[in-house]
Scaffold this motif. Structure first.
Motif, PDB file in Angstrom:
ATOM      1  N   ASP A   1      24.272  27.613  18.856  1.00 13.53           N
ATOM      2  CA  ASP A   1      24.843  28.336  19.993  1.00 13.53           C
ATOM      3  C   ASP A   1      25.769  27.432  20.809  1.00 13.53           C
ATOM      4  O   ASP A   1      26.801  27.877  21.305  1.00 13.53           O
TER       5      ASP A   1
ATOM      6  N   TYR B   1      24.450  34.156  15.854  1.00 12.75           N
ATOM      7  CA  TYR B   1      25.072  33.685  17.092  1.00 12.75           C
ATOM      8  C   TYR B   1      24.240  34.160  18.269  1.00 12.75           C
ATOM      9  O   TYR B   1      23.398  35.056  18.139  1.00 12.75           O
ATOM     10  N   ASP B   2      24.486  33.592  19.428  1.00 17.16           N
ATOM     11  CA  ASP B   2      23.775  33.976  20.645  1.00 17.16           C
ATOM     12  C   ASP B   2      24.138  35.423  20.992  1.00 17.16           C
ATOM     13  O   ASP B   2      25.293  35.718  21.297  1.00 17.16           O
TER      14      ASP B   2
ATOM     15  N   PRO C   1      30.552  34.230  19.822  1.00 18.88           N
ATOM     16  CA  PRO C   1      29.620  35.261  20.322  1.00 18.88           C
ATOM     17  C   PRO C   1      30.321  36.443  20.977  1.00 18.88           C
ATOM     18  O   PRO C   1      29.687  37.445  21.233  1.00 18.88           O
TER      19      PRO C   1
END
Lengths: 127, 351, 65, 428
Positions: free
Chosen positions: A37, B280-281, C25
């Motif tokens: 992340d 992914y986040d 993201p």
């Protein structure tokens, strides 16, 4: 240079409070998830996420260092390494949750610490 | 029946099983004694040591639409004949037939513990799905290749039935399964490395012992000429699915893709949609799924006449640890549906 | 037409028309922007994608601007 | 540099009143050897055992394997910087007890691998089932930290090999091989029409139990360097590895580097062997970048047209391997890689953690994940409980009868990435 240390290894946390390592609760995969992340946010991996000659799915501890600052672009190499690390974890993950005798767990902690320490000089001196 | 002969069961679709064409593709599984259709040629190629004791036939559409049940029934029918080996096809370039042949062989090997072999065109979608679990021999793309295919199938099946060791794809002619196996080479690794280096230096052919993965290249499509009248579809590998992930698309190594209606929707919200992606986040995509699948903007552009129409469905899968073979298969299947639905262009978004 | 954050990966897998996106993201958004600005950013990316679809290309092409 | 390597074949090993070689038998004075090892006060006990090919013996967990050698003439001694003084080795004359080996065992950490079976199905996978082994089972004094423990066991093995090697000093070798390479300019001038080949020799260097030593220097501290191939034959490179038994290079492998042997064999025929570049496999990516750039640059500077690169270990070092390959190829240096594979037990997974289209010539030394059944042995030398830890989720399972089901990875040397053995994998 300034760097950010992610770890789930109590030995690293205990020995290097000055580095203010970011504590990760969970296994190696959780450390990887946090590292990934951060990479997505523009941090660069400074150490390789795979440990020396150990299978990531079979070890309890991992310490990873990343650049403290996030860049505006994603570092492609870091991204590739995280993908490979997850793949390796997936490939080696155990069928049952890991459990180790205390002494063996301590040995793993020590080896992860030693691997991290072998990188410390480079990390501190890097531009 | 002569004693001691190897027992072969043959699997065919409705067409080669001589039941009928596409209008009979809904035929459920059935069994016949002895050889049928191409089984005659196979019988001749098998020679005196083996006999086709039975043939199992199933319609392609029936098999595709009742995968689990059809596989189970076909397996039961095959089992009755107590085969030493099962042969399916050849399926040539017929996609549903190839997939059925692969599925039947896979089930025979896994459930009945009986060896099986099939044959089809290397680009048949059945190849990518089943080559890992099943021996597949390459054929031509049409039944014109039947005469060439049958003796190879027969010879390979005999080897399997006799329990003989199967060599490398180069030696045996099957499509590489992508499985790495150890053996002792004649020379040491170091000696082979120097041999390879000398060949590479001299511009002579050499074969790497560990091929690197390769990716396809496709020629670009011509541009969209009249965007104001074009139908545009949204596809994503970022895992945007209706809230609750109704198809249970896996967060990594996805085994499927989903097709979801966008009818009546103007905007994606945390109440309606989420991401299934584990790579992914997910915080940002869950807070506003338009950040991955830009429905809100597409609707604006549709209203303004910049595009003709937004296609009524979006497709989604999770591009996280998904094998190249699976990803290509989803891509091909999605493209086929979109083409049939008259979609002119696609915006594919990836995280 | 591929809207993708990591262009080299898009190139590796063989996409022919590529528009670079914002971040992994949130490829078509930026949570740090106010809602309206974020949507305007998304619109610019989608419009760029449409223009890419209207443009003839010989091979793999990245539409930077 | 010119080295005469005199080979004294060893066909048996026995204990005896004096350490000597007679008619192909190595006699070992057990007490003298023990006393030598116990000079190191950090070692509490040292048992000396013998293991011969074909015997029902299992050695576990193996730390290192070392070939007994001694310097007969020329500067320096065996294992410079660790056992002998730091002096450049690789010239003069060296004697080898060919067929003998020192094997060190003793648990340093609880997850240590390394199995040598002297008979049975496991034996054909390790070259050390074919050597006459003098096995040292070493226990440290209580509370010795693992770093010091590792060093003590490493040095004990080297000292023992040097001690036994001395027994061959005055024995007439059966064969004498001559290895000679001059300066790069001389060598290149001698064979102007042959392609110039360099060997890029990667050394594991990631910390405790994952280290390699060059003239006594920790390899993680070096910039890639040029080394004469002959230097390796006198023990300039020594193993400090004891995890991942299958693809660590033991000191025995470093002494008998098969890539160097093959390149010497072809030297002057279809290639011109310039020499070796040693490089490391460090933890940080900056170090990996620096070392791979530096190694490729050295190869380019000495005029290499082609290179062979060997990896040590797996996973993390795959990144170094691919960086080395890319950068060598970018200089126009045609490259062949030697690596092992971790393709999963079913062989269906991706073998390496990094790939590159430039890696178009790769030699595989086999899939380390393939399973093997090792039957029980009559005698276990070392720490039988190590097998319990292998059962504890590492790579396999110890059964009640003493048999082990494990991945090949646990066997010493099975996938040696120097290409020492014949095992390879191929696609099915």
């Amino acid at each position: 240079m300034e760097f950010l240390t992610l770890t789930n290894n109590p030995a690293v946390k205990e020995k290097y409070p000055d580095l203010k390592p970011v504590w990760v609760e969970g296994g190696v995969d959780e450390v990887y998830r946090r590292a990934r992340d951060l990479v997505h946010k523009g941090h660069r991996l400074l150490t390789h996420p795979l440990s020396s000659s150990l299978k990531p799915g079979r070890i309890p501890y991992k310490t990873v260092a990343l650049s403290a600052k996030a860049e505006t672009t994603v570092d492609l190499m870091s991204l590739g390494l995280m993908a490979a690390a997850f793949e390796a974890w997936e490939k080696t993950k155990p069928d049952v949750p890991l459990s180790f005798p205390a002494q063996v767990a301590a040995d793993y902690a020590l080896v992860d610490l030693a691997v991290f320490e072998s990188a410390l000089d480079s990390l501190k001196n890097a531009p | 029946m002569a004693q001691g002969k190897l027992r072969v069961v043959h699997y065919l679709n409705q067409f080669f099983g001589q039941i009928g064409g596409e209008e009979k593709a809904n035929t459920p599984p059935e069994a016949r004694a002895g050889a049928v259709g191409p089984g005659m040629g196979l019988k001749a190629a098998l020679g005196a040591d083996a006999e086709i004791v039975g043939t199992v036939i199933c319609g392609d559409t029936y098999f595709a639409e009742h995968l689990a049940e059809a596989t189970r029934t076909v397996l039961e029918l095959i089992k009755q004949f107590q085969p030493d080996v099962v042969i399916a096809g050849p399926a040539f370039n017929a996609g549903r037939y190839g997939t059925a042949c692969g599925a039947v062989c896979q089930a025979v090997v896994k459930e009945l513990k009986v060896p099986a072999v099939t044959a089809m065109f290397p680009e048949n979608p059945g190849v990518d799905i089943y080559k890992k679990d099943v021996y597949i021999l390459p054929t031509a793309d049409s039944a014109a290749g039947m005469r060439e295919a049958l003796p190879k199938l027969a010879a390979f099946a005999l080897k399997l039935a006799r329990g003989e060791a199967i060599g490398t794809p180069e030696e045996e002619g099957y499509i590489p399964r992508g499985i790495r196996k150890n053996f002792f080479a004649e020379k040491s690794g170091a000696a082979r490395a120097v041999d390879m280096l000398v060949a590479k230096l001299q511009g002579k052919p050499f074969t790497t012992e560990l091929p690197m993965p390769i990716f396809d290249r496709v020629p670009p499509n011509p541009p969209v000429k009249d965007m104001a009248h074009a139908t545009i579809a949204l596809v994503t590998s970022g895992g945007i699915v209706p809230k609750g992930n109704p198809d249970h698309i896996e967060s990594s190594s996805a085994s499927k893709f989903g097709k979801y209606s966008l009818k009546g929707l103007d905007d994606l919200t945390p109440e309606t949609h989420q991401t299934a992606h584990g790579g992914y986040d997910p915080t940002y995509a869950n807070a506003d799924p338009d950040r991955v699948l830009p429905l809100d903007v597409m609707r604006d552009l549709e209203r303004e006449g910049r595009i003709g129409k937004l296609f009524d469905y979006h497709y989604a899968t999770v591009g996280n640890g998904t094998s190249v073979a699976n990803a290509s298969r989803y891509g091909a299947a999605i493209a086929k549906e979109l083409k049939e639905a008259g979609v002119d262009a696609v915006i594919l978004t990836s995280t | 037409m591929h809207v993708c954050t990591v262009v080299p990966i898009s190139l590796t897998v063989g996409a022919n028309r590529i528009v670079p996106a914002v971040a992994i993201p949130h490829p078509l958004g930026n949570p740090e922007l106010p809602k309206e600005e974020e949507k305007a950013l998304r619109r610019r990316l989608v419009e760029k994608a449409l223009r890419a679809l209207e443009t003839p290309v010989e091979g793999q092409t990245v539409f930077e601007n | 540099m010119r080295l005469e390597l005199g080979k004294i074949p060893i066909r048996n090993v026995e204990f005896g009143p004096a350490t000597k070689v007679e008619n192909g038998t190595l006699y070992v004075n057990k007490e003298e050897l023990r006393a030598l090892i116990l000079e190191d006060k950090s070692i509490k006990s040292c048992e000396v055992d013998l293991a011969r090919p074909g015997e029902e013996v299992r050695i576990i967990p193996v730390k290192d394997v070392i070939e007994p050698r001694c310097k007969v003439s020329g500067p320096g001694g065996i294992f410079p910087g660790l056992v002998s003084k730091v002096e450049t080795v690789g010239s003069g004359r060296t004697h080898v007890l060919k067929g003998a080996a020192v094997v060190t065992t003793g648990k340093i950490v609880g997850f240590q691998e390394g199995i040598i079976d002297m008979t049975g199905p496991g034996a054909k996978y390790t070259p050390f089932s074919q050597t006459y082994n003098v096995v040292l089972n070493l226990q440290p004094v209580d509370g010795l930290p693992q770093h010091d423990h590792e060093r003590a066991v490493r040095l004990a093995g080297l000292k023992a090999a040097a001690y036994l090697g001395e027994a061959g000093k005055n024995v007439e070798p059966e064969t004498v091989e001559v290895y000679e390479l001059g300066s790069y300019l001389e060598t290149a001038a001698k064979y102007p029409n042959l392609p110039k080949v360099v060997y890029v020799y990667m050394l594991q260097s990631q910390g405790l139990l994952h280290d390699t030593w060059v003239y006594g220097v920790d390899a993680k501290r070096i910039l890639p360097s040029l080394i004469h191939p002959n230097e390796t034959m006198d023990g300039a490179i020594v193993s400090g590895n004891c995890v991942s038994a299958c693809d660590k290079n033991t000191t025995y492998h470093h002494l008998n580097n098969p890539v160097i042997a093959e390149l010497y064999k072809r030297h002057g025929k279809d290639l011109c062997f310039l020499g070796c570049v040693i490089t490391n496999e460090n933890v940080t990516l900056a170090d990996k970048q620096r070392s791979s750039s530096y190694a490729a640059k050295l190869a380019h500077m000495i005029g290499a047209d082609a290179a062979i690169v060997t990896e040590e270990g797996f996973g993390n070092p795959d990144a170094d391997l691919i960086m080395n390959c890319n950068k060598l190829e970018d200089y126009g240096i045609k490259t062949v890689l030697i690596t092992d594979e971790y393709a999963g037990r079913d062989g269906a997974s991706q073998s390496l953690a990094d790939v590159s289209p430039k890696a178009d010539a790769v030699v595989s030394t086999g899939n380390a994940n393939e399973l093997i059944d090792l039957p029980p042995m009559k005698k276990v030398i070392g720490d039988a409980s190590a097998a319990n830890v292998i059962a504890g989720g590492f790579a396999g399972a110890l059964h009640d009868d003493g048999s082990i089901t494990a991945e090949l990875q646990v066997i010493t040397g099975v996938n040696c990435e120097l290409g020492y053995s014949n095992l390879r994998a191929t696609g099915y």
